[in-house]
Design a protein around this motif. Sequence first.
Motif, PDB file in Angstrom:
ATOM      1  N   ASP A   1       0.805  -1.442  -0.027  1.00  0.00           N
ATOM      2  CA  ASP A   1      -0.312  -0.267  -0.452  1.00  0.00           C
ATOM      3  C   ASP A   1       0.892   0.469   0.032  1.00  0.00           C
ATOM      4  OD1 ASP A   1      -1.942   1.383   0.186  1.00  0.00           O
ATOM      5  OD2 ASP A   1      -3.086   0.674   1.596  1.00  0.00           O
ATOM      6  N   LEU A   2       0.385   2.312  -0.178  1.00  0.00           N
ATOM      7  CA  LEU A   2       0.965   3.756   0.384  1.00  0.00           C
ATOM      8  C   LEU A   2       0.702   4.555   0.887  1.00  0.00           C
ATOM      9  CD1 LEU A   2      -0.715   5.421  -2.582  1.00  0.00           C
ATOM     10  CD2 LEU A   2       0.917   4.065  -3.891  1.00  0.00           C
ATOM     11  N   ILE A   3       1.707   6.061   1.457  1.00  0.00           N
ATOM     12  CA  ILE A   3       0.501   7.449   1.523  1.00  0.00           C
ATOM     13  C   ILE A   3       1.257   8.369   1.429  1.00  0.00           C
ATOM     14  CG2 ILE A   3      -0.310   5.849   3.849  1.00  0.00           C
ATOM     15  CD1 ILE A   3       2.642   6.732   4.901  1.00  0.00           C
ATOM     16  N   GLU A   4       0.787   9.153   0.871  1.00  0.00           N
ATOM     17  CA  GLU A   4       1.525  10.385   0.640  1.00  0.00           C
ATOM     18  C   GLU A   4       2.497  10.752   1.726  1.00  0.00           C
ATOM     19  OE1 GLU A   4       0.405  14.984  -1.134  1.00  0.00           O
ATOM     20  OE2 GLU A   4      -1.523  13.763  -1.048  1.00  0.00           O
ATOM     21  N   GLY A   5       3.440  11.285   1.122  1.00  0.00           N
ATOM     22  CA  GLY A   5       4.712  11.830   1.275  1.00  0.00           C
ATOM     23  C   GLY A   5       6.303  11.090   1.485  1.00  0.00           C
ATOM     24  N   ALA A   6       7.515  11.646   1.604  1.00  0.00           N
ATOM     25  CA  ALA A   6       8.603  11.446   0.853  1.00  0.00           C
ATOM     26  C   ALA A   6       8.655  10.566   2.760  1.00  0.00           C
ATOM     27  CB  ALA A   6       9.494  11.988   0.362  1.00  0.00           C
ATOM     28  N   TYR A   7       9.542   9.387   3.183  1.00  0.00           N
ATOM     29  CA  TYR A   7       9.653   8.947   4.227  1.00  0.00           C
ATOM     30  C   TYR A   7      10.720   7.739   3.922  1.00  0.00           C
ATOM     31  CZ  TYR A   7       4.992  11.098   5.694  1.00  0.00           C
ATOM     32  OH  TYR A   7       4.105  12.258   6.177  1.00  0.00           O
ATOM     33  N   PRO A   8      11.755   8.083   4.860  1.00  0.00           N
ATOM     34  CA  PRO A   8      12.850   7.084   4.877  1.00  0.00           C
ATOM     35  C   PRO A   8      12.467   5.171   5.485  1.00  0.00           C
ATOM     36  CG  PRO A   8      13.106   9.552   5.069  1.00  0.00           C
ATOM     37  CD  PRO A   8      12.049   9.681   5.529  1.00  0.00           C
ATOM     38  N   ALA A   9      12.618   4.953   4.909  1.00  0.00           N
ATOM     39  CA  ALA A   9      12.692   3.549   5.169  1.00  0.00           C
ATOM     40  C   ALA A   9      13.534   3.639   6.409  1.00  0.00           C
ATOM     41  CB  ALA A   9      12.776   2.292   4.119  1.00  0.00           C
ATOM     42  N   ASP A  10      14.388   3.665   6.524  1.00  0.00           N
ATOM     43  CA  ASP A  10      15.658   3.810   7.852  1.00  0.00           C
ATOM     44  C   ASP A  10      15.009   5.090   8.681  1.00  0.00           C
ATOM     45  OD1 ASP A  10      16.507   6.185   6.589  1.00  0.00           O
ATOM     46  OD2 ASP A  10      18.554   5.406   7.032  1.00  0.00           O
ATOM     47  N   ALA A  11      13.424   5.620   8.451  1.00  0.00           N
ATOM     48  CA  ALA A  11      13.858   5.955   9.917  1.00  0.00           C
ATOM     49  C   ALA A  11      11.739   6.129  10.350  1.00  0.00           C
ATOM     50  CB  ALA A  11      13.972   7.765   9.701  1.00  0.00           C
ATOM     51  N   PHE A  12      11.972   5.871   8.941  1.00  0.00           N
ATOM     52  CA  PHE A  12      10.112   5.991   8.988  1.00  0.00           C
ATOM     53  C   PHE A  12       9.240   4.216   9.681  1.00  0.00           C
ATOM     54  CE2 PHE A  12      11.323  10.480   9.207  1.00  0.00           C
ATOM     55  CZ  PHE A  12      10.206  10.401   9.640  1.00  0.00           C
ATOM     56  N   TYR A  13       8.265   4.367   9.958  1.00  0.00           N
ATOM     57  CA  TYR A  13       6.992   2.641   9.621  1.00  0.00           C
ATOM     58  C   TYR A  13       5.942   3.477   9.237  1.00  0.00           C
ATOM     59  CZ  TYR A  13       5.907   2.619  14.792  1.00  0.00           C
ATOM     60  OH  TYR A  13       5.838   2.568  15.623  1.00  0.00           O
ATOM     61  N   VAL A  14       5.556   2.619   8.818  1.00  0.00           N
ATOM     62  CA  VAL A  14       3.837   3.254   8.514  1.00  0.00           C
ATOM     63  C   VAL A  14       2.829   1.926   9.525  1.00  0.00           C
ATOM     64  CG1 VAL A  14       1.931   3.429   6.553  1.00  0.00           C
ATOM     65  CG2 VAL A  14       4.311   3.744   6.678  1.00  0.00           C
TER      66      VAL A  14
ATOM     67  N   LEU B   1       5.005   7.112  11.482  1.00  0.00           N
ATOM     68  CA  LEU B   1       5.613   7.239  12.023  1.00  0.00           C
ATOM     69  C   LEU B   1       7.496   7.314  12.434  1.00  0.00           C
ATOM     70  CD1 LEU B   1       2.963   5.045  14.366  1.00  0.00           C
ATOM     71  CD2 LEU B   1       3.025   7.284  14.155  1.00  0.00           C
ATOM     72  N   PRO B   2       7.570   8.008  13.179  1.00  0.00           N
ATOM     73  CA  PRO B   2       9.408   7.391  13.476  1.00  0.00           C
ATOM     74  C   PRO B   2       8.988   6.851  13.954  1.00  0.00           C
ATOM     75  CG  PRO B   2       8.658   9.234  15.122  1.00  0.00           C
ATOM     76  CD  PRO B   2       7.162   8.468  14.365  1.00  0.00           C
ATOM     77  N   TYR B   3      10.608   5.165  13.872  1.00  0.00           N
ATOM     78  CA  TYR B   3      11.541   4.907  14.713  1.00  0.00           C
ATOM     79  C   TYR B   3      11.856   5.480  15.427  1.00  0.00           C
ATOM     80  CZ  TYR B   3      10.877   1.099  10.453  1.00  0.00           C
ATOM     81  OH  TYR B   3      10.746   0.169   9.733  1.00  0.00           O
ATOM     82  N   PRO B   4      11.253   4.354  17.303  1.00  0.00           N
ATOM     83  CA  PRO B   4      12.017   4.863  18.437  1.00  0.00           C
ATOM     84  C   PRO B   4      13.470   4.879  18.185  1.00  0.00           C
ATOM     85  CG  PRO B   4      10.783   3.130  18.744  1.00  0.00           C
ATOM     86  CD  PRO B   4      10.296   3.548  17.296  1.00  0.00           C
ATOM     87  N   THR B   5      14.020   5.548  19.330  1.00  0.00           N
ATOM     88  CA  THR B   5      15.540   5.217  19.455  1.00  0.00           C
ATOM     89  C   THR B   5      16.289   3.854  19.079  1.00  0.00           C
ATOM     90  OG1 THR B   5      15.757   7.296  20.674  1.00  0.00           O
ATOM     91  CG2 THR B   5      17.825   5.731  20.506  1.00  0.00           C
ATOM     92  N   LYS B   6      17.176   3.237  18.642  1.00  0.00           N
ATOM     93  CA  LYS B   6      17.642   2.357  18.723  1.00  0.00           C
ATOM     94  C   LYS B   6      18.670   1.888  19.348  1.00  0.00           C
ATOM     95  CE  LYS B   6      19.331  -0.720  14.778  1.00  0.00           C
ATOM     96  NZ  LYS B   6      19.864  -1.126  13.708  1.00  0.00           N
ATOM     97  N   PRO B   7      18.451   0.979  20.292  1.00  0.00           N
ATOM     98  CA  PRO B   7      19.088   0.722  21.875  1.00  0.00           C
ATOM     99  C   PRO B   7      20.166   0.211  21.326  1.00  0.00           C
ATOM    100  CG  PRO B   7      17.464  -1.123  21.441  1.00  0.00           C
ATOM    101  CD  PRO B   7      16.879   0.071  20.286  1.00  0.00           C
TER     102      PRO B   7
END
Length: 217
Positions: A34-47, A53-59
């Motif tokens: 599926d898709l959503i409008e907007g340019a969201y980097p794969a390493d910083a966001f998930y849907v 939504l931004p990924y929480p801080t990686k431990p």
Amino acid sequence: MKTYSVHNQEGRILRLIESTSEDIALLNVVDGEDLIEGAYPADAFYVRDGVALPYPTKPGPWSVFDHAAEEWADPRTPDDLAAELQEARRAGIGCVNSAADAVRRRYVTMIAGQEMLYLRKEAEARAYLADPDPAPAYYPLIMAEVGITAPEAWHVAQVYLGLSAVWISLAAPLETARLGAIAQIEVAEDAETIHAIVAAACAQIAAISNPTPEQPA
């Protein structure tokens, strides 16, 4: 032209596409996407529910994101953790030994057999200075350096002993720092503790010096 973020069913962003409309953009997705409008980097966001939504801080670098639970998970087994700890200990001890070796090289010529030669020179110097009538034939190392290290044999012997004293004054704190750090590393329970021990030990070792470092031949 609009940018859309294509994601899979679990919410992982797969790629970005550009299109003049969402209908046309949907022609570039396959089943399970599926898709959503907007340019969201794969390493910083998930849907999640159509919202980026931004990924929480990686431990840590070992972390794997659980999209269903929306949190980072540790996939490592107890055996994996034990192996990583052993590797961290091995690397830490190697760093400490390398730091000590760098200090030694400021005062000792590092070629094969040289340390044994230093011991022989020291022994010969002590014997020469204690001998009331030293015969040159019995002190070949000293005689070999007359006119090079010093103009007289007794002076060469004094140089040998002086350098030996300098080395001993360095070797004692150096070994205390090196062996103390290794002992701590061997019982450390995690990599973070090991890194802290190594950093402190390397700083301590690097600070060990003599005011007049003179490397013997």
